[in-house]
Scaffold this motif. Structure first.
Motif, PDB file in Angstrom:
ATOM      1  N   UNK A 221       0.812  -1.229   0.000  1.00 36.08           N
ATOM      2  CA  UNK A 221       0.000   0.000   0.000  1.00 36.08           C
ATOM      3  C   UNK A 221       0.838   1.268   0.000  1.00 36.08           C
ATOM      4  N   UNK A 222       2.036   1.207   0.559  1.00 38.85           N
ATOM      5  CA  UNK A 222       2.857   2.418   0.696  1.00 38.85           C
ATOM      6  C   UNK A 222       4.137   2.375  -0.130  1.00 38.85           C
ATOM      7  N   UNK A 223       4.370   1.308  -0.872  1.00 37.52           N
ATOM      8  CA  UNK A 223       5.596   1.169  -1.651  1.00 37.52           C
ATOM      9  C   UNK A 223       6.656   0.458  -0.864  1.00 37.52           C
ATOM     10  N   UNK A 224       7.087   1.074   0.228  1.00 38.11           N
ATOM     11  CA  UNK A 224       7.979   0.392   1.164  1.00 38.11           C
ATOM     12  C   UNK A 224       7.559   0.724   2.591  1.00 38.11           C
ATOM     13  N   UNK A 225       8.018  -0.103   3.507  1.00 38.28           N
ATOM     14  CA  UNK A 225       7.831   0.163   4.922  1.00 38.28           C
ATOM     15  C   UNK A 225       9.182   0.407   5.555  1.00 38.28           C
TER      16      UNK A 225
ATOM     17  N   UNK B  74      -9.792   4.943   1.583  1.00 39.76           N
ATOM     18  CA  UNK B  74     -10.142   4.125   0.433  1.00 39.76           C
ATOM     19  C   UNK B  74     -10.763   2.808   0.858  1.00 39.76           C
ATOM     20  N   UNK B  75     -11.722   2.315   0.095  1.00 40.47           N
ATOM     21  CA  UNK B  75     -12.346   1.035   0.356  1.00 40.47           C
ATOM     22  C   UNK B  75     -12.148   0.132  -0.866  1.00 40.47           C
ATOM     23  N   UNK B  76     -11.852  -1.137  -0.645  1.00 42.82           N
ATOM     24  CA  UNK B  76     -11.634  -2.040  -1.779  1.00 42.82           C
ATOM     25  C   UNK B  76     -12.931  -2.509  -2.421  1.00 42.82           C
ATOM     26  N   UNK B  77     -12.814  -3.071  -3.622  1.00 41.56           N
ATOM     27  CA  UNK B  77     -13.949  -3.602  -4.353  1.00 41.56           C
ATOM     28  C   UNK B  77     -13.525  -4.922  -4.987  1.00 41.56           C
ATOM     29  N   UNK B  78     -14.488  -5.847  -5.179  1.00 40.84           N
ATOM     30  CA  UNK B  78     -14.212  -7.169  -5.743  1.00 40.84           C
ATOM     31  C   UNK B  78     -14.600  -7.196  -7.222  1.00 40.84           C
ATOM     32  N   UNK B  79     -13.696  -7.671  -8.060  1.00 43.91           N
ATOM     33  CA  UNK B  79     -13.991  -7.941  -9.465  1.00 43.91           C
ATOM     34  C   UNK B  79     -14.527  -9.368  -9.541  1.00 43.91           C
TER      35      UNK B  79
ATOM     36  N   UNK C 267      -5.853 -11.518  -7.695  1.00 44.32           N
ATOM     37  CA  UNK C 267      -5.949 -10.093  -8.046  1.00 44.32           C
ATOM     38  C   UNK C 267      -7.393  -9.660  -8.273  1.00 44.32           C
ATOM     39  N   UNK C 268      -8.308 -10.249  -7.496  1.00 42.62           N
ATOM     40  CA  UNK C 268      -9.722  -9.934  -7.676  1.00 42.62           C
ATOM     41  C   UNK C 268     -10.176  -8.746  -6.839  1.00 42.62           C
ATOM     42  N   UNK C 269      -9.321  -8.277  -5.923  1.00 43.53           N
ATOM     43  CA  UNK C 269      -9.712  -7.183  -5.032  1.00 43.53           C
ATOM     44  C   UNK C 269      -8.757  -6.016  -5.213  1.00 43.53           C
ATOM     45  N   UNK C 270      -9.296  -4.839  -5.379  1.00 47.23           N
ATOM     46  CA  UNK C 270      -8.476  -3.638  -5.519  1.00 47.23           C
ATOM     47  C   UNK C 270      -9.215  -2.483  -4.872  1.00 47.23           C
ATOM     48  N   UNK C 271      -8.543  -1.353  -4.745  1.00 48.50           N
ATOM     49  CA  UNK C 271      -9.201  -0.202  -4.139  1.00 48.50           C
ATOM     50  C   UNK C 271     -10.019   0.553  -5.175  1.00 48.50           C
ATOM     51  N   UNK C 272     -11.108   1.147  -4.724  1.00 48.06           N
ATOM     52  CA  UNK C 272     -11.962   1.930  -5.616  1.00 48.06           C
ATOM     53  C   UNK C 272     -11.235   3.201  -6.050  1.00 48.06           C
ATOM     54  N   UNK C 273     -10.560   3.830  -5.109  1.00 48.79           N
ATOM     55  CA  UNK C 273      -9.915   5.118  -5.346  1.00 48.79           C
ATOM     56  C   UNK C 273      -8.412   4.950  -5.170  1.00 48.79           C
TER      57      UNK C 273
ATOM     58  N   UNK D  45      -6.100   6.711  -2.742  1.00 50.19           N
ATOM     59  CA  UNK D  45      -6.112   6.372  -1.321  1.00 50.19           C
ATOM     60  C   UNK D  45      -4.723   6.032  -0.805  1.00 50.19           C
ATOM     61  N   UNK D  46      -3.886   5.395  -1.619  1.00 46.70           N
ATOM     62  CA  UNK D  46      -2.537   5.065  -1.172  1.00 46.70           C
ATOM     63  C   UNK D  46      -1.731   6.324  -0.885  1.00 46.70           C
ATOM     64  N   UNK D  47      -1.921   7.363  -1.702  1.00 49.12           N
ATOM     65  CA  UNK D  47      -1.219   8.617  -1.450  1.00 49.12           C
ATOM     66  C   UNK D  47      -1.712   9.257  -0.152  1.00 49.12           C
TER      67      UNK D  47
END
Length: 369
Positions: free
Chosen positions: A160-164, A187-192, A239-245, A248-250
């Motif tokens: 989500x943040x690139x690195x920790x 951000x909230x995720x969504x299912x494809x 890879x069926x779940x991703x964020x809507x927006x 949100x990661x930024x």
């Protein structure tokens, strides 16, 4: 702005020397002994690793720092705050059991473990910071009750943040469960449904009863219950779940920077990052993949922003490990973290941290033998 000093030592060790001795030399030359620790409570913020994960920092590193603090008259303790998601670190009892499982105990490290936000993740201090995204940060009380704060970070990739690194370990790591909810909730995720295999893994990972099968036997997310933690995204193998927006990661990165400010603003702090076993995902996973790049070394600084920038710059120069997930992907960015997780931008966090006065991205690298 004056450049911050970041101290670095590599992992080369001749006979008679060791990584632990080099770590001790590193932090001492970086100035850890200039902090007055006599009779002070010293929080060492660390990630104990989710059981099943083997990429987390070995407790030997913590023991080295604990011994130095004790030599300075300090009273050290290891700390982390509870997680949002289902796993081995959602409450203090399981969290401490998980730490013991992974080798962290008073016998191996020389100090006790205190979970920062208490038994159920509700023991928090409200810290006014009045920043762009966060007005009041919710920080684990045992973290804020410390007199001195030291972060000991495993530098690795993050979905989500690139690195920790330092800022992720401080900001997200010190947030109470409510604080973590606030950081993740943009951000909230969504299912494809076309990609969903109805395996149910994501449902088992959800701590908030937000995931269920719908009438099509496909996973469905109730956005009103969803905490936005993203654990379901990491758990899905299709890879069926991703964020809507995707913005949100930024926003998450910016909130992490602001939460970090709440932790370190009013007390002596020191930061250490160990860049080894650079796994593609967070140590919150109950597994770890092949490291994406070769081991780099150990870094220390009073400035967490400069520290993260220096670690990232070094990682960009480190060779990709063949067989890792990164070796099978196109390198569009020539950046191991952006190439591993293309929808992330780690620079947002350090840029925002610099903007709010947490430190500077400009640094002088001091080599310690």
């Amino acid at each position: 702005m004056t450049k911050s000093k970041v101290y670095f030592t590599d992992f080369k060790a001749n006979i008679g020397d060791s990584h632990l001795k080099k770590l001790a030399r590193l932090v001492k030359q970086a100035g850890i002994e200039t902090i007055d620790m006599q009779d002070k409570y010293v929080a060492i913020k660390i990630h104990f690793g989710e059981p099943g994960n083997l990429a987390f920092l070995r407790p030997n590193y913590a023991k080295t720092i604990v011994d130095i603090i004790k030599d300075q008259g300090g009273k050290p303790y290891l700390t982390d705050c509870n997680t949002l998601y289902v796993g081995g670190r959602k409450n203090a009892l399981d969290h401490i059991d998980s730490a013991y499982t992974n080798g962290y105990s008073p016998f191996s490290t020389g100090c006790h473990i205190i979970i920062g936000d208490g038994l159920k993740g509700t023991d928090e201090s409200i810290i006014p910071i009045n920043q762009e995204y966060v007005k009041e940060a919710k920080i684990g009380r045992a973290v804020m009750d410390s007199d001195i704060f030291i972060s000991l970070n495993h530098f690795k990739g993050h979905e989500s943040t690139g690195f920790g690194g330092a800022l992720k370990n401080i900001g997200m790591g010190c947030g109470s469960r409510a604080g973590k909810f606030e950081m993740h909730s943009s951000g909230k995720p969504v299912v494809d449904e076309e990609l969903c295999k109805s395996c149910g893994t994501c449902i088992k990972q959800c701590a908030h009863d937000a995931l269920h099968f719908n009438e099509n036997k496909k996973a469905h997310i109730d956005v009103d219950k969803c905490a936005g933690c993203g654990r379901c995204i990491g758990s899905c193998g299709f890879d069926a779940i991703s964020t809507i927006d995707w913005e949100a990661n930024d926003i998450l990165n910016k909130k992490i920077a602001e939460y970090s400010l709440a932790v370190v603003e009013k007390k002596p702090c020191f930061h250490i990052s160990i860049v080894c076993d650079v796994s593609p995902n967070c140590d919150c996973h109950s597994e770890n993949d092949i490291p994406i790049i070769a081991d780099v070394g150990m870094f220390a600084s009073f400035d967490p922003v400069a520290l993260d920038q220096a670690c990232a710059d070094a990682c960009l120069k480190s060779p990709v490990i063949q067989g890792s997930i990164l070796s099978h992907q196109d390198h569009h960015h020539h950046d191991p973290f952006k190439d591993t997780h293309p929808d992330t931008n780690w620079e947002v966090c350090v840029e925002h941290a610099e903007k709010i006065g947490l430190g500077t991205r400009e640094y002088e690298l001091v080599i310690v033998k």
